[in-house]
Design a protein around this motif. Sequence first.
Motif, PDB file in Angstrom:
ATOM      1  N   ALA A 113     -39.231 -28.843  26.300  1.00  0.00           N
ATOM      2  CA  ALA A 113     -39.997 -28.821  25.054  1.00  0.00           C
ATOM      3  C   ALA A 113     -41.426 -28.364  25.319  1.00  0.00           C
ATOM      4  O   ALA A 113     -41.990 -27.569  24.561  1.00  0.00           O
ATOM      5  N   LEU A 114     -41.980 -28.829  26.407  1.00  0.00           N
ATOM      6  CA  LEU A 114     -43.345 -28.433  26.778  1.00  0.00           C
ATOM      7  C   LEU A 114     -43.391 -26.951  27.161  1.00  0.00           C
ATOM      8  O   LEU A 114     -44.281 -26.220  26.736  1.00  0.00           O
ATOM      9  N   LEU A 115     -42.428 -26.501  27.963  1.00  0.00           N
ATOM     10  CA  LEU A 115     -42.385 -25.093  28.374  1.00  0.00           C
ATOM     11  C   LEU A 115     -42.223 -24.162  27.174  1.00  0.00           C
ATOM     12  O   LEU A 115     -42.777 -23.059  27.160  1.00  0.00           O
ATOM     13  N   SER A 116     -41.491 -24.597  26.158  1.00  0.00           N
ATOM     14  CA  SER A 116     -41.262 -23.743  24.988  1.00  0.00           C
ATOM     15  C   SER A 116     -42.560 -23.409  24.262  1.00  0.00           C
ATOM     16  O   SER A 116     -42.652 -22.384  23.584  1.00  0.00           O
ATOM     17  N   LYS A 117     -43.573 -24.230  24.418  1.00  0.00           N
ATOM     18  CA  LYS A 117     -44.862 -23.977  23.766  1.00  0.00           C
ATOM     19  C   LYS A 117     -45.573 -22.763  24.370  1.00  0.00           C
ATOM     20  O   LYS A 117     -46.466 -22.204  23.752  1.00  0.00           O
ATOM     21  N   CYS A 118     -45.163 -22.351  25.570  1.00  0.00           N
ATOM     22  CA  CYS A 118     -45.738 -21.165  26.220  1.00  0.00           C
ATOM     23  C   CYS A 118     -45.005 -19.890  25.816  1.00  0.00           C
ATOM     24  O   CYS A 118     -45.409 -18.798  26.202  1.00  0.00           O
ATOM     25  N   ILE A 119     -43.917 -20.022  25.070  1.00  0.00           N
ATOM     26  CA  ILE A 119     -43.122 -18.871  24.638  1.00  0.00           C
ATOM     27  C   ILE A 119     -43.553 -18.493  23.229  1.00  0.00           C
ATOM     28  O   ILE A 119     -43.383 -19.266  22.284  1.00  0.00           O
ATOM     29  N   LYS A 120     -44.118 -17.312  23.110  1.00  0.00           N
ATOM     30  CA  LYS A 120     -44.690 -16.863  21.843  1.00  0.00           C
ATOM     31  C   LYS A 120     -43.713 -16.036  21.019  1.00  0.00           C
ATOM     32  O   LYS A 120     -43.809 -15.997  19.795  1.00  0.00           O
ATOM     33  N   GLU A 121     -42.767 -15.351  21.685  1.00  0.00           N
ATOM     34  CA  GLU A 121     -41.754 -14.555  20.993  1.00  0.00           C
ATOM     35  C   GLU A 121     -40.451 -14.633  21.764  1.00  0.00           C
ATOM     36  O   GLU A 121     -40.454 -14.736  22.997  1.00  0.00           O
ATOM     37  N   SER A 122     -39.331 -14.554  21.049  1.00  0.00           N
ATOM     38  CA  SER A 122     -38.001 -14.562  21.659  1.00  0.00           C
ATOM     39  C   SER A 122     -37.100 -13.641  20.861  1.00  0.00           C
ATOM     40  O   SER A 122     -37.034 -13.744  19.631  1.00  0.00           O
TER      41      SER A 122
END
Length: 182
Positions: free
Chosen positions: A129-138
């Motif tokens: 969940a924390l790592l997903s905050k660093c993903i801006k686009e998918s």
Amino acid sequence: MEKHIAAPITKDVARTLRAGEYIYLTGTIYTARDAAHKRMDETLSRKEALPVDLNGQVIYYMGPSPAREGRPIGSAGPTTASRMDKYTPRLLDMGLGAMIGKGKRSKEVLDAVVRNESVYMAAVGGAGALLSKCIKESEVVAYDDLGTEAIRKLTVEDFPVIVVADSAGNNLYETAIKEYEK
């Protein structure tokens, strides 16, 4: 030591990374897990082109959970890297720049990391969940029929990883044990 680097990763940059360093990646990385790796291997065995040019690219061994409203991706934690070991040397020999996962790698993969001046990095397991905050686009770019195991193109910003195996043959999992034993 902490470094901020851009993805994809060039061999010049990969050669500067050392096991134990904290890295923050910004740029483009791709996801691929077991099923995608198997399909890529079958594609290569048929002498066909891969759906993504992996030269210099970073593959993150991850299958996301569904995105919540307003987010590009759901939880995005790493999966066990060793499950991709039988496919990885071939991809490294084709120019894959780096991998992100968790856990140890086989001797064949570690040898291919050195041979190809690549790098293996780990993301913290259990922190999806924390790592997903660093993903801006998918964006799904290949093998959509594989669902969460499809190949995705991610745009990341300050994505935190630790260098585990570097192009000089250093392996954090080995050196950390030796340090602890002292």
